[in-house]
Enzyme design. Structure first.
Site, short mmCIF file in Angstrom:
data_model
loop_
_atom_site.label_atom_id
_atom_site.label_comp_id
_atom_site.label_asym_id
_atom_site.label_seq_id
_atom_site.Cartn_x
_atom_site.Cartn_y
_atom_site.Cartn_z
N ARG A 142 -71.01 71.00 41.73
CA ARG A 142 -70.69 69.71 42.36
C ARG A 142 -69.75 69.88 43.57
NH1 ARG A 142 -68.61 65.94 38.03
NH2 ARG A 142 -70.17 66.74 36.58
N ARG A 188 -67.93 63.54 45.49
CA ARG A 188 -67.02 62.43 45.79
C ARG A 188 -65.57 62.82 46.06
NH1 ARG A 188 -67.14 57.86 41.60
NH2 ARG A 188 -68.21 59.27 40.16
N ARG A 229 -72.17 58.82 51.78
CA ARG A 229 -72.67 58.06 50.64
C ARG A 229 -72.66 56.55 50.96
NH1 ARG A 229 -73.40 54.94 47.46
NH2 ARG A 229 -73.17 54.81 45.21
N ASP A 275 -80.13 65.41 42.19
CA ASP A 275 -79.73 65.02 40.84
C ASP A 275 -80.68 65.67 39.85
OD1 ASP A 275 -77.86 62.97 39.39
OD2 ASP A 275 -79.82 62.88 38.39
N TYR A 277 -81.65 62.56 28.42
CA TYR A 277 -81.58 61.36 29.26
C TYR A 277 -82.84 60.51 29.13
CZ TYR A 277 -77.42 63.20 31.59
OH TYR A 277 -76.15 63.66 31.86
#
Lengths: 355, 355
Positions: B26, B30, B39, B76, B153
Site C-alpha cells: 500500500r 491515503r 483520489r 484493488d 469477500y
C-alpha cells in the site's frame, strides 16, 4: 470441597477422566434469549456486570441448557482499569470506551492497584454468590484480562484495529509501557487472588491481543507479565491448588514458553492443531481448546465431525489418552450463533470422548 | 529488459545485491497528500482504479518521494469478482460491498473467468502505461487476491469480522466452496498471466485471510489453490522468469509448505521472526517482509532500530548474506501514517544493508 463434577479440575491436573470436560468462552451471552432478557432488565451491560444477583443469574443460564463441566463468572475483562478510575462505558453496539485513557507519564503515575474490597467488591460478591448457587455442581472459573491486553484497551481508550497508540508507546516510550504493565500485573495478581478467596476454583487469564505483537515484542511486553502471574499468584498446593489457565489468541508460536511459565493450563485458538500443541508442550500443561467458533455456523453433522477430529487429534498426540484436555472453542461464542447447535457441540464432546 | 535498478528481481532469484531492496505494501495510498488529491479528482475509489492514467499517476507518486526498489500497480484485489458481475462499490469509510454476493449453488454456477481484454482491460492498460512511464527505473509488480481471500469477500458480500457466511459454506457445503475456489483460481491465473503480458515484471498474490482458517482447513481451502497458481501460472524460464510472491497474513505455520509450492517468493507478516522464517524455508524461496507496520507510529530512532534488527535477523540465519530478502512491512501502510517516517524506514533499509 471437590465439586460433584470434577472433570474440569481433573483435566487441569492431567488426571484420567471419564470423558473430556467442556466449557465455552462467552457461554453466558447474547446468543441465549434468557441472557438477553436479563440484560434488558439490567438496563446496561455494566448494570448487569456490577449487580451480583444478575451476574449470578446469567452465569448459571447456560448450565441449565447444556451439559457443561464448568461455570465462568459473568463479568468483563475491563473491570480492573475501570476500578483504576478510567471510566468504562459500553455504547450500544460500539464496544467498550474509557473516558480517561492512559496516554502519558502523568496518566501512568495515577494508576494504582484497586482495593478488592471496595472498587471491585461487586466482582467478589458475584463470585461468592455464584459459588453458593452452584451447590457444588461444577467448578467456578474466575478470570482477568492479561496485562498486555488490558494495557491495549487502557492506552487505546477502547477497541482498536491497528493498536496505533499502544504501539506508539511501545516503540517510543518502552520504559513507560513497562511501568504501566507492572502496575496492571500487580492488580491482576491481587484480583485473581481475591476471586480465589471469594470462591473461584480455577482462574483464567485472557491474553486476547498478545497475537498482534511481533515475537520479540511478545517476549518483552506480554510473556514476562503472564509468567509473573503464573509464578507469583498464590494458589495453594497439590490437590488443593487452584489451577491457572493462560489463554491467548495468536499464542501458537509461544507454546513451549507458555508451557514453561508455571501455569497449569494453556488455552489455544484454532490456528494451531491440538496434536501439534500437545507435542510442542510435551504434556507439561493441560491444553484447552480449540474448535474454530465458526464451526457453529455449520450443520450439526459438521459440528460433530469437527468435534471428533479435535478430540482425536489431541488423544493421538497424547499416547491415546484424553487426560489433560479441556474442550473449548478457540475464541468466544458470537451473538448470532444458534444455541441448538451449541448443544450439539457440548453433547458431541462427551459422546465421542467416552468412546 | 532488465530495469536500471534490478535489486528487487535479483533478490527474488536469491542473487547477491548491493543492498536489500525495499517496497511497501500500500505504498500508493491515503497517507500521501498527493494521493488524496488525485483520489479527489477521480471522484471515487473505483473511478481512480478504473482510470489507467490516474492509476498510473498514483502508482508513481511514492517513487517520487522515496528510494523504493519496485512499483506496484495501483488497483484493488476485488477487480476479479467485480468483473464476474458481483457489482463492487466502496461506500466512504465503509470498505468494499458487493451488490450480488455468492451465496448458493445458483450463484456459483453463474461465475466465469472474465475476459481480460474486455472486463479487465482497464487493469492491463494501467499496467502497460505504468511500465512505459517507469522508463525502466524499477520493476513493476502486478497482483491479485488469492482464491480463498477473494472467496471470502464474494461470499460475505464485503469485509467481515467472523467470516460466518463463508465458514457456513465451508462446513456445510465444502464441495460448493471448492467449485467456487476452482473458478476463481482459473480467473486469478488468467489475470496474473495477462498482467505479465501487459508488462508486469513480478506478480504477487495476497492471501489476506488465509490466517483465519484452522490448519486442516487452510490445507484444504487455501494452500492447494495457491499451489495451483504457483505451478500453473506461465511465467517463463531462467533469468527471464517473472517471479511470483505469495503473501499471507497468518501464514507462519505453513512456511515449509509454501516454500515447496513452486512460488519464487513468500511474503510473511510480522508475527514470525525473519530468521525463523529463513531457517524453516531453507533458502528454497526469497522472503519478503516483515516489519510490524505499527513501527511507523514510533520515533525515527525506533524505526531505524527495528529495521536494522529485521535485516540482521534475516542475514544471521542466511549465512551472513542478505541475498534472498526483500524488505517490506508485514502488512500495508495505514492512512494515518506519517510519510516522513516512511522515508526514514526506506532509507534505513538501504543504509544498514550496505554495511
Amino acid at each position: 470441597m471437590t465439586p460433584q463434577n470434577d472433570r474440569f479440575l481433573r483435566a487441569l491436573r492431567r488426571e484420567p477422566v471419564d470423558c473430556t470436560p467442556v466449557w465455552l468462552m462467552r457461554q453466558a451471552g447474547r446468543y441465549l434469549p434468557e441472557y438477553r432478557a436479563t440484560r434488558a432488565k439490567a438496563g446496561s451491560f455494566m448494570g448487569l456486570a456490577t449487580n451480583p444477583e444478575l451476574a449470578c443469574e446469567v452465569t448459571l443460564q447456560p448450565l441449565a441448557r447444556f451439559d457443561l463441566d464448568a461455570a465462568i463468572l459473568f463479568s468483563d475483562i475491563l473491570t480492573i482499569p475501570d476500578a483504576m478510575g478510567l471510566g468504562l462505558s459500553f455504547a450500544e453496539g460500539e464496544g467498550p470506551r474509557f473516558a480517561h485513557p492512559v496516554r502519558n507519564a502523568a496518566d501512568v503515575a495515577k494508576l494504582f492497584v484497586p482495593d478488592m474490597d471496595k472498587e471491585l467488591r461487586y466482582v467478589m460478591d458475584a463470585v461468592t454468590l455464584i459459588r453458593h448457587e452452584l451447590h457444588g455442581r461444577v467448578p467456578l472459573i474466575g478470570f482477568s484480562g492479561s496485562p498486555w491486553t488490558l494495557a491495549c484497551y487502557m492506552v487505546e481508550g477502547g477497541g482498536s484495529d491497528n493498536f496505533s497508540r499502544i504501539k506508539a508507546m511501545l516503540f517510543s516510550e518502552p520504559a513507560l509501557l513497562h511501568k504501566l504493565l507492572g502496575v496492571v500485573t500487580d492488580a491482576v495478581i491481587a484480583y485473581l487472588s481475591a476471586q480465589r478467596s471469594a470462591g473461584a476454583q480455577a482462574l483464567q487469564v485472557f491474553d486476547t491481543w498478545g497475537g498482534v505483537l511481533a515475537p520479540h515484542h511478545y517476549r518483552e511486553f506480554s510473556l514476562p507479565y503472564l509468567t509473573r502471574i503464573a509464578r507469583e499468584l498464590p494458589r495453594g498446593e497439590g490437590i488443593e491448588r487452584t489451577p491457572l489457565i493462560v489463554f491467548g489468541k495468536g499464542n501458537a508460536p509461544y507454546l513451549e514458553e507458555l508451557a514453561a511459565s508455571g501455569t497449569e493450563g494453556v488455552g489455544v485458538d484454532w490456528t494451531v492443531a491440538l496434536g501439534e500443541a500437545r507435542r510442542r508442550t510435551g504434556g507439561r500443561v493441560a491444553l484447552q481448546g480449540n474448535l474454530d467458533p465458526a464451526t457453529l455456523y455449520g450443520t450439526p453433522d459438521a459440528i460433530r465431525a469437527e468435534t471428533r477430529r479435535a478430540l482425536d487429534d489431541f488423544a493421538a498426540a497424547n499416547g491415546g489418552s484424553r487426560a489433560g484436555h479441556i474442550f473449548n472453542l478457540g475464541h468466544g461464542l458470537s451473538p448470532d450463533m444458534d444455541h441448538e447447535r451449541v448443544k450439539v457441540l457440548v453433547d458431541a464432546v462427551h459422546e465421542f470422548s467416552r468412546m
